[in-house]
Design a protein around this motif. Structure first.
Motif, PDB file in Angstrom:
ATOM      1  N   LYS A 343       4.726   7.845   2.731  1.00 37.04           N
ATOM      2  CA  LYS A 343       3.318   7.712   2.734  1.00 37.04           C
ATOM      3  C   LYS A 343       2.745   7.453   1.216  1.00 37.04           C
ATOM      4  O   LYS A 343       1.523   7.159   0.836  1.00 37.04           O
ATOM      5  N   THR A 346       0.440   4.343  -0.155  1.00 37.44           N
ATOM      6  CA  THR A 346      -0.760   4.402   0.365  1.00 37.44           C
ATOM      7  C   THR A 346      -1.722   5.305  -0.547  1.00 37.44           C
ATOM      8  O   THR A 346      -3.066   4.820  -0.418  1.00 37.44           O
ATOM      9  N   TRP A 347      -1.049   6.220  -1.209  1.00 35.43           N
ATOM     10  CA  TRP A 347      -2.192   7.226  -1.578  1.00 35.43           C
ATOM     11  C   TRP A 347      -2.194   6.897  -3.307  1.00 35.43           C
ATOM     12  O   TRP A 347      -2.784   7.688  -3.953  1.00 35.43           O
ATOM     13  N   ARG A 542      -6.222   5.209  -4.439  1.00 28.42           N
ATOM     14  CA  ARG A 542      -4.875   5.282  -5.234  1.00 28.42           C
ATOM     15  C   ARG A 542      -5.349   5.293  -6.771  1.00 28.42           C
ATOM     16  O   ARG A 542      -4.829   5.932  -7.753  1.00 28.42           O
TER      17      ARG A 542
END
Length: 579
Positions: A343, A346-347, A542
């Protein structure tokens, strides 16, 4: 209470103009302090440098007095610099440096070195951080052997300091220390030095090392550990027969010498904000009420028919929620960490180069250790007493202690070349623990909590940290008892009885530290909400996370100022090419 200096300007890039004379003077001061403090602590540090230190820090009173004199000299030098003429970036650095300097001076003035252990942490237990690391070079092994050889004298110096603290009533409360000498048993009673945790680095040595060299180092390590074993036994005897029986019977920090001032200094260090205990206590009560509402909703999702206390009893007792073996717990944590890896892009736009290992807490300190603890390169997971380590809390714990919590924040700070050295290696609890706690809630947005029980575990962890605001201030400024604090955790969280006991003892014996987590998380969540509202469609999660992590470790007022800078820039983060 000492007020934290205002943070006049903060953004991420170094100034593009020539440094002013004041800038040059401040940078010289900060570098001199950094170089001195690294040498004083026996560290060898630098970019991407995690070598083992060649010596243990000198803890004798004479050395402590010299430290205080040096730091007070640095404070006078800082006061002579007209900070109004500093560039914006250096104004921020100077304010952060002032916070750090004040904190270190306070510790020495209160002679905190006369209380070098508590129910949670100890000078001998901290050696486990080094022995759990991966040694890379022959010098690492030789430096560790040098530390091992210094242990008998170092233990004697620490014991002398504890005697001085004991004489003036500056000790942890006696009730929190019962049985703590047992953490020395594994080494104090060892007949084989190679079977101790101190020898762990020598179990597996670099493949490229010459066999003769490896054999020599192993022999020297065994000899050094064998010589240190009597020091462990002597320390155990001192704790059991002298120190613990004579430690203070009071609980509150106010009962310590100059206790009210000491607790105010602890709040300033760990919370980094100018708030009274009563204000912090009220925040905790309000947050607990809000979290309880969410917990009730998730409990309903599980289909459980009983009330809230019955649900907590069910969670604490049903075998389905607990690992059967230490390996099962470790592997489940590893699986969670790998799910987070999938993940991350994406962050976060910028990821640390440094990776981390998941290792069990050493058996000799595990009975009194927290559920887990993370740092640069290692996530220590406690596999002792598995019925007190519920799986429904493991996702939150792993996100906090490994990635994207401490395993992102600490390495990214050290890798950031735009920061002065003292900021790359600074750890401020309100920021570091606040970030890690924020990452627990971020896991919900990431979809990492797979069941309602996992989400309840996350909320229980949130309640646990909010409860710390109530308990810490209750214990140290409002006359709370140990039993009252335990009951508050028992009624508001799903923590196991073992964790409740160890945690409350930790708050009793470490005033103020527990305040950092939830206040820090609140600051990050508040800043994110402010940026989302101001930037609307321009908000990039982000970029926001990269901005927060690129700061390094800062007091919370500096974080607030950084959010304002992020908004003013239109939401452009420190790594625009990666957004």
């Amino acid at each position: 209470m000492r007020l934290i200096l205002p943070f006049l300007a903060l953004f991420l890039a170094a100034p593009a103009f020539a440094a002013s004379p004041a800038d040059t003077a401040f940078e010289k001061l900060a570098q001199a302090d950094y170089d001195w403090s690294q040498a004083d602590r026996g560290l060898i540090d630098g970019e991407d440098d995690d070598r083992v230190a060649p010596q243990l820090a000198d803890v004798k009173p004479v050395a402590q007095a010299k430290r205080l004199a040096v730091l007070e000299g640095y404070a006078r030098t800082l006061a002579s610099i007209d900070t109004r003429t500093l560039s914006p970036a250096r104004q921020t650095d100077a304010a952060i440096y002032r916070y750090q300097l004040d904190t270190r001076i306070d510790r020495l003035r209160f002679r905190t070195w006369e209380m070098p252990f508590n129910s949670d942490s100890s000078f001998w237990g901290n050696l486990g951080y080094t022995s759990a690391r991966d040694f890379k070079t022959e010098a690492d092994y030789r430096n560790w052997i040098a530390q091992l050889r210094q242990l008998p004298a170092w233990f004697a110096d620490q014991t002398a300091n504890m005697r001085a603290g004991l004489a003036r009533g500056f000790t942890p409360p006696r009730m929190t220390l019962a049985g703590r000498e047992a953490s020395l048993d594994a080494i104090a009673d060892a007949s084989d030095p190679t079977a101790t945790s101190l020898y762990k680095p020598f179990k597996t040595m670099p493949a490229g090392m010459a066999p003769a060299t490896a054999a020599e180092l192993r022999a020297q390590a065994a000899q050094a550990i064998r010589a240190a074993i009597p020091a462990y036994a002597a320390l155990r005897t001192f704790l059991k027969t002298d120190y613990i029986p004579k430690s203070r019977t009071t609980i509150s920090a106010a009962a310590l010498p100059d206790g009210d001032a000491f607790y105010r200094a602890q709040i300033a260090e760990f919370a980094t904000v100018a708030m009274t205990p009563a204000e912090i206590h009220a925040i905790g009560l309000a947050e607990i009420a809000a979290i309880r509402g969410r917990m009730n909703g998730v409990m309903a999702e599980t289909g459980f028919k009983g009330d809230f206390p019955a649900f907590l009893t069910y969670l604490r007792s049903d075998p389905r929620f607990y690992a059967k073996t230490p390996e099962e717990l470790l592997k489940q944590a590893a699986w969670i960490a790998k799910q987070m890896d999938g993940k991350a892009a994406t962050w976060f736009g910028h990821l640390p180069r440094r990776r981390f290992a998941i290792v069990p807490v050493p058996a000799d300190i595990a009975p009194f250790y927290t559920a887990g603890r993370g740092g640069d390169g290692v996530y220590l997971l406690n596999t002792y007493d598995l019925p007190s380590r519920p799986l429904y809390q493991l996702t939150a714990l792993t996100l906090h202690e490994s990635a994207p919590g401490h395993a992102f924040q600490i390495p990214l700070a050290r890798e950031n070349q735009d920061r002065l050295p003292f900021r790359r290696n600074l750890y401020i609890s309100a920021y570091g623990e606040g970030w890690a706690l924020y990452c627990e809630t971020l896991g919900e947005e990431m979809g990492l909590y797979e069941t309602p029980y996992d989400r309840f575990g996350m909320l229980s962890y949130q309640a646990w940290r909010a409860a710390r605001l109530v308990i810490d201030t209750g214990l140290h400024s409002m006359g709370w008892s140990r039993e009252q604090a335990q009951a508050y955790l028992r009624d508001n969280t799903a923590l196991s009885p073992h964790e409740i006991e160890t945690e409350v003892d930790r708050y009793i014996s470490w005033p103020g530290q527990a305040l950092s987590y939830y206040l820090g998380e609140m600051a990050i969540r508040r800043g994110r909400a402010k940026a989302e509202t101001a930037l609307r469609a321009k908000f990039n999660i982000r970029a926001f996370h990269d901005m927060v992590l690129a700061l390094g470790s800062v007091p919370l007022p500096a974080l607030d100022q950084a959010v304002d800078g992020f908004i003013a820039s239109g939401g452009i983060g420190p790594y625009p090419k990666e957004e």
